[in-house]
Design a protein around this motif. Sequence first.
Motif, PDB file in Angstrom:
ATOM      1  N   THR A  90       0.454  -0.878   0.177  1.00 43.85           N
ATOM      2  CA  THR A  90       0.183  -0.215  -0.186  1.00 43.85           C
ATOM      3  C   THR A  90       0.917   1.240   0.088  1.00 43.85           C
ATOM      4  OG1 THR A  90       0.027   0.094   2.422  1.00 43.85           O
ATOM      5  CG2 THR A  90      -1.819  -0.894   1.063  1.00 43.85           C
ATOM      6  N   ILE A  91       0.368   2.120  -0.153  1.00 43.33           N
ATOM      7  CA  ILE A  91       1.125   3.677  -0.525  1.00 43.33           C
ATOM      8  C   ILE A  91       1.172   4.227   0.819  1.00 43.33           C
ATOM      9  CG2 ILE A  91       0.835   4.165  -2.807  1.00 43.33           C
ATOM     10  CD1 ILE A  91      -0.994   6.249  -2.091  1.00 43.33           C
ATOM     11  N   GLY A  92      -0.038   4.154   1.968  1.00 42.83           N
ATOM     12  CA  GLY A  92       0.117   4.612   2.840  1.00 42.83           C
ATOM     13  C   GLY A  92      -1.746   3.798   3.537  1.00 42.83           C
ATOM     14  N   LYS A  93      -1.135   4.454   5.028  1.00 44.69           N
ATOM     15  CA  LYS A  93      -2.537   4.512   5.489  1.00 44.69           C
ATOM     16  C   LYS A  93      -3.085   5.296   6.487  1.00 44.69           C
ATOM     17  CE  LYS A  93      -1.157   0.904   8.814  1.00 44.69           C
ATOM     18  NZ  LYS A  93      -0.384  -0.727  10.021  1.00 44.69           N
ATOM     19  N   PHE A  94      -4.125   5.322   5.486  1.00 48.25           N
ATOM     20  CA  PHE A  94      -4.901   5.986   6.367  1.00 48.25           C
ATOM     21  C   PHE A  94      -5.998   5.769   7.444  1.00 48.25           C
ATOM     22  CE2 PHE A  94      -5.807  10.425   4.103  1.00 48.25           C
ATOM     23  CZ  PHE A  94      -7.903  11.106   4.990  1.00 48.25           C
ATOM     24  N   LEU A  95      -6.078   6.827   8.521  1.00 48.48           N
ATOM     25  CA  LEU A  95      -6.989   6.336   9.287  1.00 48.48           C
ATOM     26  C   LEU A  95      -8.491   7.862   9.745  1.00 48.48           C
ATOM     27  CD1 LEU A  95      -7.627   4.752  12.318  1.00 48.48           C
ATOM     28  CD2 LEU A  95      -6.864   6.801  13.039  1.00 48.48           C
ATOM     29  N   MET A  96      -9.340   6.830   9.193  1.00 47.62           N
ATOM     30  CA  MET A  96     -10.979   7.973   8.698  1.00 47.62           C
ATOM     31  C   MET A  96     -12.309   7.824  10.092  1.00 47.62           C
ATOM     32  SD  MET A  96     -11.767  10.256   7.234  1.00 47.62           S
ATOM     33  CE  MET A  96     -11.259  10.315   5.688  1.00 47.62           C
ATOM     34  N   GLY A  97     -12.279   9.055  10.175  1.00 46.88           N
ATOM     35  CA  GLY A  97     -13.275   8.928  11.124  1.00 46.88           C
ATOM     36  C   GLY A  97     -14.799   9.851  11.071  1.00 46.88           C
ATOM     37  N   THR A  98     -15.696  10.118  11.624  1.00 41.81           N
ATOM     38  CA  THR A  98     -17.057  11.340  11.508  1.00 41.81           C
ATOM     39  C   THR A  98     -16.581  11.892  12.969  1.00 41.81           C
ATOM     40  OG1 THR A  98     -18.170  10.744   9.529  1.00 41.81           O
ATOM     41  CG2 THR A  98     -19.557  12.527  11.067  1.00 41.81           C
ATOM     42  N   VAL A  99     -16.639  12.797  13.312  1.00 46.26           N
ATOM     43  CA  VAL A  99     -15.993  13.089  14.527  1.00 46.26           C
ATOM     44  C   VAL A  99     -17.311  12.996  15.991  1.00 46.26           C
ATOM     45  CG1 VAL A  99     -14.460  15.021  13.874  1.00 46.26           C
ATOM     46  CG2 VAL A  99     -16.601  15.882  13.941  1.00 46.26           C
ATOM     47  N   LYS A 100     -16.673  13.148  16.602  1.00 41.23           N
ATOM     48  CA  LYS A 100     -17.986  13.216  18.321  1.00 41.23           C
ATOM     49  C   LYS A 100     -18.963  13.923  17.792  1.00 41.23           C
ATOM     50  CE  LYS A 100     -18.527  12.993  23.036  1.00 41.23           C
ATOM     51  NZ  LYS A 100     -17.148  13.247  24.516  1.00 41.23           N
ATOM     52  N   GLY A 101     -20.460  13.153  17.990  1.00 36.61           N
ATOM     53  CA  GLY A 101     -21.801  14.173  17.862  1.00 36.61           C
ATOM     54  C   GLY A 101     -22.156  14.425  16.083  1.00 36.61           C
ATOM     55  N   ASP A 102     -21.331  13.816  15.519  1.00 31.59           N
ATOM     56  CA  ASP A 102     -21.649  13.375  14.262  1.00 31.59           C
ATOM     57  C   ASP A 102     -21.528  12.487  13.695  1.00 31.59           C
ATOM     58  OD1 ASP A 102     -22.047  14.335  11.341  1.00 31.59           O
ATOM     59  OD2 ASP A 102     -20.657  16.194  11.114  1.00 31.59           O
ATOM     60  N   VAL A 103     -23.171  12.025  12.932  1.00 36.07           N
ATOM     61  CA  VAL A 103     -23.315  10.712  12.406  1.00 36.07           C
ATOM     62  C   VAL A 103     -23.621  10.490  11.020  1.00 36.07           C
ATOM     63  CG1 VAL A 103     -25.060   9.932  14.892  1.00 36.07           C
ATOM     64  CG2 VAL A 103     -26.168  11.040  12.726  1.00 36.07           C
ATOM     65  N   HIS A 104     -23.157  11.660  10.217  1.00 37.50           N
ATOM     66  CA  HIS A 104     -22.972  11.338   8.174  1.00 37.50           C
ATOM     67  C   HIS A 104     -21.985  10.599   7.848  1.00 37.50           C
ATOM     68  CE1 HIS A 104     -25.572  14.913  10.275  1.00 37.50           C
ATOM     69  NE2 HIS A 104     -26.432  14.467   9.067  1.00 37.50           N
ATOM     70  N   ASP A 105     -22.297   9.724   7.681  1.00 42.35           N
ATOM     71  CA  ASP A 105     -21.134   9.170   6.843  1.00 42.35           C
ATOM     72  C   ASP A 105     -21.126   8.746   5.647  1.00 42.35           C
ATOM     73  OD1 ASP A 105     -22.919   7.315   6.169  1.00 42.35           O
ATOM     74  OD2 ASP A 105     -22.023   5.911   7.577  1.00 42.35           O
ATOM     75  N   ILE A 106     -22.126   9.936   4.667  1.00 44.78           N
ATOM     76  CA  ILE A 106     -21.767   8.890   2.775  1.00 44.78           C
ATOM     77  C   ILE A 106     -20.766   9.926   2.362  1.00 44.78           C
ATOM     78  CG2 ILE A 106     -22.868   9.998   0.710  1.00 44.78           C
ATOM     79  CD1 ILE A 106     -25.989   9.403   2.291  1.00 44.78           C
ATOM     80  N   GLY A 107     -20.248  10.839   2.758  1.00 49.98           N
ATOM     81  CA  GLY A 107     -18.612  11.319   2.161  1.00 49.98           C
ATOM     82  C   GLY A 107     -17.977  11.061   2.960  1.00 49.98           C
ATOM     83  N   LYS A 108     -17.776  10.573   3.569  1.00 45.37           N
ATOM     84  CA  LYS A 108     -16.521   9.759   4.737  1.00 45.37           C
ATOM     85  C   LYS A 108     -16.200   7.846   3.649  1.00 45.37           C
ATOM     86  CE  LYS A 108     -17.079   7.689   8.545  1.00 45.37           C
ATOM     87  NZ  LYS A 108     -17.135   6.178   8.125  1.00 45.37           N
ATOM     88  N   ASN A 109     -17.606   7.649   3.647  1.00 43.77           N
ATOM     89  CA  ASN A 109     -17.614   6.363   2.714  1.00 43.77           C
ATOM     90  C   ASN A 109     -16.888   6.485   1.195  1.00 43.77           C
ATOM     91  OD1 ASN A 109     -18.067   5.237   5.765  1.00 43.77           O
ATOM     92  ND2 ASN A 109     -20.811   5.141   4.109  1.00 43.77           N
ATOM     93  N   LEU A 110     -17.621   7.039   1.189  1.00 46.20           N
ATOM     94  CA  LEU A 110     -16.858   7.677  -0.400  1.00 46.20           C
ATOM     95  C   LEU A 110     -15.437   8.199  -0.290  1.00 46.20           C
ATOM     96  CD1 LEU A 110     -17.404   7.723  -3.326  1.00 46.20           C
ATOM     97  CD2 LEU A 110     -17.752  10.174  -3.398  1.00 46.20           C
ATOM     98  N   VAL A 111     -14.922   8.694   0.516  1.00 43.39           N
ATOM     99  CA  VAL A 111     -13.619   9.069   0.403  1.00 43.39           C
ATOM    100  C   VAL A 111     -12.892   7.823   0.715  1.00 43.39           C
ATOM    101  CG1 VAL A 111     -11.857  10.043   1.669  1.00 43.39           C
ATOM    102  CG2 VAL A 111     -13.995  11.435   1.592  1.00 43.39           C
ATOM    103  N   ASN A 112     -13.085   7.399   1.428  1.00 41.94           N
ATOM    104  CA  ASN A 112     -12.839   5.906   2.143  1.00 41.94           C
ATOM    105  C   ASN A 112     -12.644   5.200   0.953  1.00 41.94           C
ATOM    106  OD1 ASN A 112     -12.861   6.864   4.792  1.00 41.94           O
ATOM    107  ND2 ASN A 112     -14.311   5.333   5.529  1.00 41.94           N
ATOM    108  N   ILE A 113     -13.643   5.124  -0.360  1.00 43.59           N
ATOM    109  CA  ILE A 113     -13.383   4.223  -1.061  1.00 43.59           C
ATOM    110  C   ILE A 113     -12.709   4.383  -2.320  1.00 43.59           C
ATOM    111  CG2 ILE A 113     -14.845   3.689  -2.894  1.00 43.59           C
ATOM    112  CD1 ILE A 113     -17.521   3.520  -1.126  1.00 43.59           C
ATOM    113  N   MET A 114     -12.335   5.646  -2.373  1.00 42.09           N
ATOM    114  CA  MET A 114     -11.159   6.534  -3.823  1.00 42.09           C
ATOM    115  C   MET A 114     -10.413   6.227  -2.896  1.00 42.09           C
ATOM    116  SD  MET A 114     -13.080   7.462  -5.833  1.00 42.09           S
ATOM    117  CE  MET A 114     -12.452   9.485  -6.503  1.00 42.09           C
ATOM    118  N   LEU A 115      -9.434   6.767  -1.739  1.00 45.11           N
ATOM    119  CA  LEU A 115      -8.542   6.271  -0.791  1.00 45.11           C
ATOM    120  C   LEU A 115      -8.295   4.216  -1.312  1.00 45.11           C
ATOM    121  CD1 LEU A 115      -9.069   8.441   2.047  1.00 45.11           C
ATOM    122  CD2 LEU A 115      -7.291   8.825   0.007  1.00 45.11           C
TER     123      LEU A 115
END
Length: 221
Positions: A90-115
Motif C-alpha cells: 500500500t502507498i500509506g495508511k489512512f485512519l478515518m472517522g466522523t467526529v464526535k456528535g456527528d453521524v453523517h458518513d456518506i461523504g466519508k465512505n466515498l472518500v474511503n473507497i477512493m483512497l
Amino acid sequence: MTPDDILKGLYDETLVGNGPAVLDLTHQALGMQMAPGTLLFDALIPALEEVGARFERGDFFVPEMLIAGRAMAGSMEVLRPLLADTGVETIGKFLMGTVKGDVHDIGKNLVNIMLEGAGFEVIDLGVQVAPEKFVAAIDEHQPDIVGFSAFLTTTMPMFKANINALEKAGMRDSVIVMVGGAPVTQEYADAVGADGYAADASATVKRAKALLAERRSQVPA
C-alpha cells in the motif's frame, strides 16, 4: 474473454457503476488466474481516477461517484485478502472517522473507497468518534494520515479538540492531519491547525498523496 477484454470490461463497468458486472468480471478474472494486482492497477484504479477527473470537469456528480465507488468496493471485498496474501504494497495508511456528535458518513465512505482505490490502506473508525478513540487508534495502527470528517457546523469545533488531544498525547507530529466535510473550508482547516483540507473525495486522494510525498521527502535517509 481474453485478459484484455476482462480489464476493459472492469474499467468500463466500474466507470458506469455496474456493481454486479464488476463483481462477475472479478470472479472471471480470478478463475483465469489473473493477478489481483493487475485488476487493481490496470483497471479499477484507472477507472476511479477517470471518475475523479470527470467529477472535476463537471461531467460527473456525487451520485455517479458514489455508484462507481460502490461498484469498485464490491470487487475490493474479493480482492483485498488476495492482495494482502500477494504482498501488494500500500502507498500509506489512512485512519478515518466522523467526529464526535456527528453521524453523517456518506461523504466519508466515498472518500474511503477512493483512497482504497488509490492504494491506501484505510482504517475506518465510523461515526461519533471521540478524541480519545482517535488517540487510541493512532497508537494501535500507526497511520501516516488521520482524517477528521464533519458534516455539521456544530461539530466542526471537534477538529480542534481532536488535534489538542493528539498534542496532549505527544503524537501530533507523527501523523498528517486532514479535515473535510460539507461545511469545512480551507480557512477553517488552517485555523484549527490541520495539515490538509480537500473539498471532495477526488481532491482528498490528490492532497493525501501530495502531503505524504512531502512528509517522506523530509525524512532523512
